[in-house]
Design an enzyme around this catalytic site. Structure first.
Site, PDB file in Angstrom:
ATOM      1  N   SER A   9       0.836  -1.197   0.000  1.00  0.00           N
ATOM      2  CA  SER A   9       0.000   0.000   0.000  1.00  0.00           C
ATOM      3  C   SER A   9       0.869   1.244   0.000  1.00  0.00           C
ATOM      4  O   SER A   9       1.642   1.480   0.939  1.00  0.00           O
ATOM      5  CB  SER A   9      -0.898   0.019   1.234  1.00  0.00           C
ATOM      6  OG  SER A   9      -1.427   1.321   1.395  1.00  0.00           O
ATOM      7  N   HIS A  34      -1.166  -1.361  -4.153  1.00  0.00           N
ATOM      8  CA  HIS A  34      -2.459  -1.073  -3.535  1.00  0.00           C
ATOM      9  C   HIS A  34      -2.575   0.443  -3.357  1.00  0.00           C
ATOM     10  O   HIS A  34      -1.729   1.079  -2.725  1.00  0.00           O
ATOM     11  CB  HIS A  34      -2.518  -1.786  -2.185  1.00  0.00           C
ATOM     12  CG  HIS A  34      -3.838  -1.719  -1.495  1.00  0.00           C
ATOM     13  ND1 HIS A  34      -4.901  -2.548  -1.795  1.00  0.00           N
ATOM     14  CD2 HIS A  34      -4.273  -0.928  -0.474  1.00  0.00           C
ATOM     15  CE1 HIS A  34      -5.923  -2.276  -0.992  1.00  0.00           C
ATOM     16  NE2 HIS A  34      -5.581  -1.285  -0.182  1.00  0.00           N
ATOM     17  N   ASP A  36      -4.875   3.377  -1.899  1.00  0.00           N
ATOM     18  CA  ASP A  36      -5.958   3.662  -0.950  1.00  0.00           C
ATOM     19  C   ASP A  36      -6.558   5.027  -1.226  1.00  0.00           C
ATOM     20  O   ASP A  36      -5.907   6.060  -1.023  1.00  0.00           O
ATOM     21  CB  ASP A  36      -5.407   3.623   0.481  1.00  0.00           C
ATOM     22  CG  ASP A  36      -5.169   2.199   0.951  1.00  0.00           C
ATOM     23  OD1 ASP A  36      -6.105   1.384   0.868  1.00  0.00           O
ATOM     24  OD2 ASP A  36      -4.042   1.903   1.386  1.00  0.00           O
ATOM     25  N   MET A  38      -9.337   7.724  -0.245  1.00  0.00           N
ATOM     26  CA  MET A  38     -10.203   8.106   0.887  1.00  0.00           C
ATOM     27  C   MET A  38     -10.791   9.490   0.634  1.00  0.00           C
ATOM     28  O   MET A  38     -10.086  10.383   0.175  1.00  0.00           O
ATOM     29  CB  MET A  38      -9.376   8.153   2.171  1.00  0.00           C
ATOM     30  CG  MET A  38      -8.665   6.856   2.485  1.00  0.00           C
ATOM     31  SD  MET A  38      -7.693   7.038   3.983  1.00  0.00           S
ATOM     32  CE  MET A  38      -6.843   5.450   4.013  1.00  0.00           C
ATOM     33  N   HIS A  67      -8.350   0.625  -3.993  1.00  0.00           N
ATOM     34  CA  HIS A  67      -9.259   0.390  -2.861  1.00  0.00           C
ATOM     35  C   HIS A  67     -10.019   1.689  -2.586  1.00  0.00           C
ATOM     36  O   HIS A  67      -9.473   2.635  -2.015  1.00  0.00           O
ATOM     37  CB  HIS A  67      -8.410  -0.045  -1.643  1.00  0.00           C
ATOM     38  CG  HIS A  67      -9.208  -0.292  -0.400  1.00  0.00           C
ATOM     39  ND1 HIS A  67      -8.619  -0.478   0.828  1.00  0.00           N
ATOM     40  CD2 HIS A  67     -10.546  -0.393  -0.179  1.00  0.00           C
ATOM     41  CE1 HIS A  67      -9.553  -0.681   1.736  1.00  0.00           C
ATOM     42  NE2 HIS A  67     -10.728  -0.628   1.159  1.00  0.00           N
ATOM     43  N   MET A  69     -12.289   3.805  -0.621  1.00  0.00           N
ATOM     44  CA  MET A  69     -12.966   4.019   0.668  1.00  0.00           C
ATOM     45  C   MET A  69     -13.721   5.342   0.550  1.00  0.00           C
ATOM     46  O   MET A  69     -13.356   6.352   1.152  1.00  0.00           O
ATOM     47  CB  MET A  69     -11.929   4.047   1.802  1.00  0.00           C
ATOM     48  CG  MET A  69     -11.350   2.671   2.097  1.00  0.00           C
ATOM     49  SD  MET A  69      -9.825   2.752   3.029  1.00  0.00           S
ATOM     50  CE  MET A  69      -8.670   3.014   1.704  1.00  0.00           C
ATOM     51  N   MET A 141     -11.273  -6.297   5.718  1.00  0.00           N
ATOM     52  CA  MET A 141     -10.499  -5.282   6.466  1.00  0.00           C
ATOM     53  C   MET A 141     -10.231  -5.798   7.881  1.00  0.00           C
ATOM     54  O   MET A 141     -11.159  -6.209   8.589  1.00  0.00           O
ATOM     55  CB  MET A 141     -11.284  -3.971   6.565  1.00  0.00           C
ATOM     56  CG  MET A 141     -11.439  -3.199   5.273  1.00  0.00           C
ATOM     57  SD  MET A 141      -9.916  -2.739   4.450  1.00  0.00           S
ATOM     58  CE  MET A 141      -9.095  -1.754   5.697  1.00  0.00           C
ATOM     59  N   GLY A 149      -0.904   1.808   9.586  1.00  0.00           N
ATOM     60  CA  GLY A 149      -0.166   1.656  10.842  1.00  0.00           C
ATOM     61  C   GLY A 149      -0.989   1.258  12.057  1.00  0.00           C
ATOM     62  O   GLY A 149      -0.537   1.424  13.189  1.00  0.00           O
ATOM     63  N   ASP A 176      -6.452  -6.689   4.503  1.00  0.00           N
ATOM     64  CA  ASP A 176      -5.840  -5.360   4.539  1.00  0.00           C
ATOM     65  C   ASP A 176      -5.941  -4.788   5.951  1.00  0.00           C
ATOM     66  O   ASP A 176      -7.047  -4.671   6.501  1.00  0.00           O
ATOM     67  CB  ASP A 176      -6.602  -4.463   3.547  1.00  0.00           C
ATOM     68  CG  ASP A 176      -6.030  -3.070   3.398  1.00  0.00           C
ATOM     69  OD1 ASP A 176      -4.971  -2.768   3.981  1.00  0.00           O
ATOM     70  OD2 ASP A 176      -6.669  -2.273   2.667  1.00  0.00           O
ATOM     71  N   GLY A 178      -2.814  -3.896   9.243  1.00  0.00           N
ATOM     72  CA  GLY A 178      -2.000  -4.491  10.301  1.00  0.00           C
ATOM     73  C   GLY A 178      -1.260  -5.750   9.886  1.00  0.00           C
ATOM     74  O   GLY A 178      -0.939  -6.591  10.722  1.00  0.00           O
ATOM     75  N   GLY A 198       1.151  -1.952   4.182  1.00  0.00           N
ATOM     76  CA  GLY A 198       1.662  -0.599   3.996  1.00  0.00           C
ATOM     77  C   GLY A 198       2.863  -0.343   4.861  1.00  0.00           C
ATOM     78  O   GLY A 198       4.016  -0.409   4.419  1.00  0.00           O
ATOM     79  N   SER A 199       2.591  -0.074   6.129  1.00  0.00           N
ATOM     80  CA  SER A 199       3.693   0.329   7.021  1.00  0.00           C
ATOM     81  C   SER A 199       4.748  -0.765   7.189  1.00  0.00           C
ATOM     82  O   SER A 199       5.941  -0.458   7.289  1.00  0.00           O
ATOM     83  CB  SER A 199       3.142   0.765   8.381  1.00  0.00           C
ATOM     84  OG  SER A 199       2.288  -0.215   8.902  1.00  0.00           O
TER      85      SER A 199
HETATM   86  C1  DX5 Z   1      -6.400   1.397   5.661  1.00  0.00           C
HETATM   87  C2  DX5 Z   1      -5.944   1.075   4.271  1.00  0.00           C
HETATM   88  C3  DX5 Z   1      -4.789   0.161   4.235  1.00  0.00           C
HETATM   89  C4  DX5 Z   1      -3.540   0.691   4.894  1.00  0.00           C
HETATM   90  C5  DX5 Z   1      -2.826  -0.474   5.465  1.00  0.00           C
HETATM   91  O1  DX5 Z   1      -7.518   2.189   5.602  1.00  0.00           O
HETATM   92  O2  DX5 Z   1      -6.981   0.478   3.535  1.00  0.00           O
HETATM   93  O3  DX5 Z   1      -4.508  -0.285   2.919  1.00  0.00           O
HETATM   94  O4  DX5 Z   1      -2.696   1.370   4.029  1.00  0.00           O
HETATM   95  O5  DX5 Z   1      -1.790  -0.014   6.235  1.00  0.00           O
HETATM   96  P1  DX5 Z   1      -1.001  -0.945   7.238  1.00  0.00           P
HETATM   97  O6  DX5 Z   1      -0.453  -2.098   6.436  1.00  0.00           O
HETATM   98  O7  DX5 Z   1       0.044  -0.063   7.771  1.00  0.00           O
HETATM   99  O8  DX5 Z   1      -1.993  -1.405   8.273  1.00  0.00           O
HETATM  100 ZN    ZN Z   2      -6.461  -0.503   1.583  1.00  0.00          ZN
END
Ligand code: DX5
Ligand code: ZN
Length: 215
Positions: A9, A34, A36, A38, A67, A69, A141, A149, A176, A178, A198-199
């Protein structure tokens, strides 16, 4: 062993160096990216949108896993397709009813793109059972969408086997939120075959090693 699709991500990437950050995960073995999106309404945060997908598309052949959101996903399918998205995942919770869900899936497919449907932590797995035969991917999710993070919610991962039991063989079950080397193992053993991270990837000093540790 089934092949696991890792989708880094870019929410956790360095946006000043986005080209480098994407080419780096590609060189490190990722085939998907990926993205994201928002809107500050469906989730309490604003991230990136169509122009970024367009710019990313110009610089890579990687599979763009988008993705959404956002509220009113139907309205934004065409702009994201035109920008170069390969997969569009929308949220069940953003739809008024089942009819709207099917309209969105139909619209995504009409462009020859892959369709994904996602559920937030509080939505039960059974809510998406009616759509499993019509989508290419289900995104479970394991954090409240909106921020990178956050800590993995173990209860949510228990939806994976429930979905897998009802799903056609070809359905991709993506998780997706953590994801790290430990939570990836849990998700894989429960039946997931795609993981977003992501993180965990972008904060590591060795992207290849981080990606490999998720497989
Ligand atoms: C959260 C996003 C994720 C996010 C995941 O709303 O949909 O894709 O980037 O980040 P980590 O892997 O750090 O939880
Ligand atoms: Zn995502």
């Amino acid at each position: 062993m089934n092949e696991i699709i890792i989708s880094p991500s870019i929410l956790s990437a360095d946006f000043m160096n986005l080209k480098h950050e994407i080419l780096a995960v590609q060189a490190a073995g990722a085939e998907w990216v990926h993205i994201d999106v928002m809107d500050g309404h469906f989730v309490p945060n604003i991230s990136i949108g169509v122009p970024v997908v367009k710019s990313v598309r110009k610089k890579t052949e990687m599979f763009l896993d988008t993705h959404l959101m956002i509220e009113n996903p139907y309205k934004y399918i065409e702009p994201f397709v035109n920008a170069g998205a390969d997969l569009i995942t929308f949220h069940l919770e953003a739809c008024k009813n089942g009819e709207e869900v099917f309209e969105i899936i139909k619209k995504i497919k009409s462009f020859g793109k892959k369709a994904g449907i996602s559920i937030k932590p509080k939505t039960e797995a059974k809510e998406i059972f009616p759509y499993l035969n019509y989508v290419d991917l289900v995104l479970v999710m394991t954090v409240e969408p909106g921020f990178g993070g956050q800590e993995f919610m173990h209860d949510c991962a228990m939806k994976i086997p429930l979905i897998k039991e009802k799903a056609p063989e070809s359905l991709i079950i993506q998780v997706d939120g953590g994801i790290n080397n430990l939570t990836a193992k849990i998700c894989r053993s429960l039946g997931a075959n795609s993981l977003v991270a992501g993180s965990y990837i972008y904060s590591s000093s060795d992207y290849a090693k981080a990606i490999e540790s998720l497989k």
